[in-house]
Design a protein around this motif. Structure first.
Motif, mmCIF file in Angstrom:
data_model
loop_
_atom_site.group_PDB
_atom_site.id
_atom_site.type_symbol
_atom_site.label_atom_id
_atom_site.label_comp_id
_atom_site.label_asym_id
_atom_site.label_seq_id
_atom_site.Cartn_x
_atom_site.Cartn_y
_atom_site.Cartn_z
ATOM 1 N N LEU A 166 0.816 -1.163 -0.044
ATOM 2 C CA LEU A 166 -0.033 -0.067 -0.109
ATOM 3 C C LEU A 166 0.980 1.243 -0.073
ATOM 4 O O LEU A 166 1.695 1.310 0.798
ATOM 5 N N PRO A 167 0.459 2.130 -0.786
ATOM 6 C CA PRO A 167 1.257 3.377 -0.627
ATOM 7 C C PRO A 167 0.704 4.176 0.616
ATOM 8 O O PRO A 167 -0.454 3.778 0.937
ATOM 9 N N MET A 168 1.498 4.876 1.252
ATOM 10 C CA MET A 168 0.885 5.483 2.601
ATOM 11 C C MET A 168 -0.423 6.323 2.137
ATOM 12 O O MET A 168 -1.302 6.617 3.047
ATOM 13 N N THR A 169 -0.430 6.850 1.137
ATOM 14 C CA THR A 169 -1.456 7.800 0.787
ATOM 15 C C THR A 169 -1.473 7.911 -0.699
ATOM 16 O O THR A 169 -0.824 7.659 -1.637
ATOM 17 N N ASP A 170 -2.857 8.277 -1.220
ATOM 18 C CA ASP A 170 -3.128 8.417 -2.637
ATOM 19 C C ASP A 170 -3.020 9.923 -2.884
ATOM 20 O O ASP A 170 -2.871 10.240 -4.048
ATOM 21 N N THR A 171 -2.878 10.851 -2.085
ATOM 22 C CA THR A 171 -2.590 12.249 -2.236
ATOM 23 C C THR A 171 -1.170 12.522 -2.778
ATOM 24 O O THR A 171 -0.232 11.862 -2.037
ATOM 25 N N PRO A 172 -0.980 13.297 -3.872
ATOM 26 C CA PRO A 172 0.364 13.334 -4.223
ATOM 27 C C PRO A 172 0.996 14.043 -3.056
ATOM 28 O O PRO A 172 0.720 15.233 -2.553
ATOM 29 N N VAL A 173 2.403 13.748 -2.480
ATOM 30 C CA VAL A 173 3.037 14.458 -1.582
ATOM 31 C C VAL A 173 4.516 14.340 -2.095
ATOM 32 O O VAL A 173 5.037 13.490 -2.664
ATOM 33 N N GLU A 174 5.418 15.382 -1.778
ATOM 34 C CA GLU A 174 6.666 15.320 -1.967
ATOM 35 C C GLU A 174 7.372 16.083 -1.057
ATOM 36 O O GLU A 174 7.120 17.158 -0.401
ATOM 37 N N THR A 175 8.387 15.339 -0.405
ATOM 38 C CA THR A 175 9.474 15.925 0.376
ATOM 39 C C THR A 175 10.380 16.932 -0.290
ATOM 40 O O THR A 175 10.866 16.582 -1.519
ATOM 41 N N HIS A 176 10.581 18.120 0.367
ATOM 42 C CA HIS A 176 11.474 19.041 -0.160
ATOM 43 C C HIS A 176 12.292 19.221 1.031
ATOM 44 O O HIS A 176 12.213 19.112 2.187
ATOM 45 N N VAL A 177 13.625 19.809 0.563
ATOM 46 C CA VAL A 177 14.658 20.045 1.345
ATOM 47 C C VAL A 177 15.006 21.509 1.502
ATOM 48 O O VAL A 177 15.378 21.978 0.673
ATOM 49 N N VAL A 178 14.883 22.287 2.655
ATOM 50 C CA VAL A 178 15.283 23.505 2.660
ATOM 51 C C VAL A 178 16.748 23.637 3.073
ATOM 52 O O VAL A 178 17.476 23.098 4.087
ATOM 53 N N VAL A 179 17.723 24.097 1.987
ATOM 54 C CA VAL A 179 19.024 24.187 2.088
ATOM 55 C C VAL A 179 19.401 25.642 2.029
ATOM 56 O O VAL A 179 18.784 26.510 1.611
ATOM 57 N N ASP A 180 20.613 25.844 2.743
ATOM 58 C CA ASP A 180 21.496 27.233 2.552
ATOM 59 C C ASP A 180 21.437 27.506 1.262
ATOM 60 O O ASP A 180 21.977 26.719 0.252
#
Ligand code: GDP
Ligand code: CA
Length: 325
Positions: free
Chosen positions: A139-153
């Protein structure tokens, strides 16, 4: 017995393959079934194709198509499509896309485009890889598209957010990360079956997946953490760190970004509100946790091959049988 596991890519997939092997070779456990809840925060759209790296690593590993040396991608892969894209100057070029792998992304994108949910698409992909026959539900954890972003310097200018894959693959996690932002996660709903799989399991396992960008993201899906706190099943985890180091990947850089020490104890502490048992390497034998029983594995906590991984899984299940849930 029904086991539910939360999983990222390589660490999760390798552990689950060992677990399935242990179940299949242990009299009385062969009929055990497995629900795998996969991180989808790594998902990305490339060249118009929806790519789900952790789901695909789970499919290929559990389905027998993985590139063993790499741990991700397809065995006997070629890269002709990518070379052609490069000839057109198409971007990005930093994400390796194999030709066989592209087939998965094309068909996923087609089905999503026809209106199927990611759960439905994942079930169809899993059928091709023979997971249902092995008693494995993915199972995918959710059917909603989610995307991890990384805040970098971003030098003098302050900060900017880049997609997790760009940070991980292109920059090899070398840009200091300030924090992770998961676009869409707060509004995401757990995919059908996810919360029930946690509530109705006999055992819940946390494989040695990245505690921040794999397990940590799944825990952020509304309802998942509450389900883990409320389940009557014992919850047992396997440390992804040995002597303060991730065996592969950059979990230490991820932990630094959220201000958590890179130790087996600190990672176990991230799960303190629901964890019942924590399996650590002999090098981390001094690990203690306030609310979970810590056990030391009787050998390196290394998933060096399937039988070695099966022994780790066996120990995790034994621990689950002895802890108060
Ligand atoms: P990814 O999505 O492909 O990065 O894979 P996961 O998140 O599922 O797992 C990655 C984590 O697995 C890494 O951060 C490592 O700490 C851990 N890992 C990989 N191999 C091993 C191993 O052999 N033993 C242990 N204990 N952990 C491992
Ligand atoms: Ca991943």
């Amino acid at each position: 017995m029904h086991i539910t596991a939360l999983a990222g890519g390589v660490g999760g997939a390798r552990f689950l393959r060992g677990l399935r092997h242990h179940l299949d070779t242990t009299p009385g456990l062969e009929d055990s079934t497995l629900t795998v809840i996969a991180n989808t925060g790594d998902d990305i759209t490339l060249f118009g194709l929806r790519v789900c790296p952790d789901v695909d690593t789970l499919l290929y590993t559990l389905g027998g198509g993985i590139h063993e040396g790499q741990g991700w991608g397809r065995a006997e892969e070629s890269h002709r499509v990518q070379a052609e894209l490069a000839a057109y100057g198409a971007e990005p070029q930093w994400f390796a896309l194999g030709d066989l792998d592209v087939g998965t992304h094309v068909v996923r994108s087609q089905w999503l485009g026809q209106g199927a949910s990611l759960s439905e698409v994942t079930a169809r992909l899993a059928a091709r890889w023979g997971l249902p026959e092995q008693g494995i539900e993915l199972l995918p954890m959710t059917d909603t598209p989610v995307e991890t972003h990384v805040v970098v310097d971003d030098g003098a200018d302050g900060e900017r957010a880049i997609h997790f894959q760009e940070w991980w693959v292109r920059h090899q996690a070398s840009l200091p990360a300030r924090r992770f932002v998961v676009a869409g996660l707060d509004r995401a709903a757990a995919a059908p079956g996810v919360l029930d799989a946690i509530r109705r399991a006999d055992v819940v396992l946390l494989p040695p997946s990245n505690p921040v960008v794999s397990i940590g993201i799944i825990l952020g899906v509304p309802g998942v953490r509450d389900a883990l706190r409320g389940t009557s099943a014992p919850v047992v985890g396997i440390s992804p760190l040995i002597s303060g180091r991730p065996v592969r990947g950059h979990a230490d850089a991820c932990l630094a970004a959220i201000g958590v020490e890179a130790t087996a104890a600190a990672v176990g502490g991230l799960y303190a509100d629901f964890l019942d048992g924590w399996l650590v390497d002999p090098d981390d034998a001094d690990t203690t946790l306030r609310s979970a029983r810590v056990e030391v594995f009787d050998g390196p906590l290394l998933m060096s091959d399937v039988p070695a991984t099966a022994r780790i899984a066996e120990h995790a299940l034994r621990l689950a049988a002895t802890v108060p849930a």
